[in-house]
Write a protein that holds these residues in place. Sequence first.
Motif, PDB file in Angstrom:
ATOM      1  N   GLU A 109       0.850  -1.194   0.000  1.00 15.36           N
ATOM      2  CA  GLU A 109       0.000   0.000   0.000  1.00 15.36           C
ATOM      3  C   GLU A 109       0.882   1.238   0.000  1.00 15.36           C
ATOM      4  O   GLU A 109       1.806   1.359   0.803  1.00 15.36           O
ATOM      5  N   SER A 110       0.596   2.140  -0.921  1.00 11.54           N
ATOM      6  CA  SER A 110       1.411   3.348  -1.024  1.00 11.54           C
ATOM      7  C   SER A 110       1.001   4.373   0.032  1.00 11.54           C
ATOM      8  O   SER A 110      -0.078   4.273   0.632  1.00 11.54           O
ATOM      9  N   ALA A 111       1.855   5.352   0.221  1.00 10.94           N
ATOM     10  CA  ALA A 111       1.494   6.490   1.067  1.00 10.94           C
ATOM     11  C   ALA A 111       0.463   7.327   0.321  1.00 10.94           C
ATOM     12  O   ALA A 111       0.369   7.269  -0.911  1.00 10.94           O
ATOM     13  N   PRO A 112      -0.364   8.094   1.020  1.00 16.55           N
ATOM     14  CA  PRO A 112      -1.353   8.939   0.336  1.00 16.55           C
ATOM     15  C   PRO A 112      -0.691   9.875  -0.677  1.00 16.55           C
ATOM     16  O   PRO A 112       0.308  10.530  -0.379  1.00 16.55           O
ATOM     17  N   ILE A 113      -1.255   9.904  -1.888  1.00 16.59           N
ATOM     18  CA  ILE A 113      -0.738  10.742  -2.964  1.00 16.59           C
ATOM     19  C   ILE A 113      -1.703  11.909  -3.161  1.00 16.59           C
ATOM     20  O   ILE A 113      -2.888  11.715  -3.426  1.00 16.59           O
ATOM     21  N   PHE A 114      -1.192  13.112  -3.038  1.00 14.85           N
ATOM     22  CA  PHE A 114      -2.029  14.293  -3.222  1.00 14.85           C
ATOM     23  C   PHE A 114      -2.416  14.440  -4.690  1.00 14.85           C
ATOM     24  O   PHE A 114      -1.569  14.426  -5.578  1.00 14.85           O
ATOM     25  N   ILE A 115      -3.721  14.582  -4.955  1.00 16.12           N
ATOM     26  CA  ILE A 115      -4.224  14.692  -6.327  1.00 16.12           C
ATOM     27  C   ILE A 115      -4.683  16.112  -6.637  1.00 16.12           C
ATOM     28  O   ILE A 115      -4.276  16.700  -7.637  1.00 16.12           O
TER      29      ILE A 115
END
Length: 206
Positions: free
Chosen positions: A188-194
């Motif tokens: 699971e990746s770290a949260p990616i800002f979109i």
Amino acid sequence: MQAPTRACVLAAAPHGTTGSGATAAPRMSQTRHFITTLGRQLAPLTLGLVLGVLCLYQGHREEKYKHRKFREAFPFSHYPMYSGFDDFDYVMFLAKADGSPIMIETVTQGYKANALKKKFDDLIDDLKDEKGKSIRNRNAAAEQMRPAGEKVLQWLAESFPGVASEVEDGGIHLYQVRIEMNDGAVAESAPIFIAQLNPSAPTPAP
């Protein structure tokens, strides 16, 4: 001694046991019992017969329409849900400007997080890279997805007063978390800002 008359015999006989009626009731009871028992015994056979006919009908349709790529024959389906899983997927969530998550169902009064992802997916499908291909893949950069993210946030703010209130209270951000299967292990990746939606600028005083 004088023989009893028929009238005397009928008067002395118990009610319901005279003449042909004396045996009619038992015979009807036996008939109903026979029919009920037969029905219970034939029920599994009838079900098997119906299923057999449906299978034969399905086989006939497959032979008739085998040249078609897509086919359905209700209630049988060639496309069962969850028959297989991709090794990549992602989830979307909202957060305040300070990074604390926002309960989307609370601010929208029931709108689900998976519905947010579907909305984002629909917009992503319309975006293309420099080669004209869809950017909906595991290697898409956040900058490529930003236009879709901004449209999602704008739609949420226009559709739900609770989201609009969060926007005016400091803004909302949209994040993506990517989930991949590598060698049987889930990563699971770290949260990616979109994208983000900031408070509207105050109207200048006249």
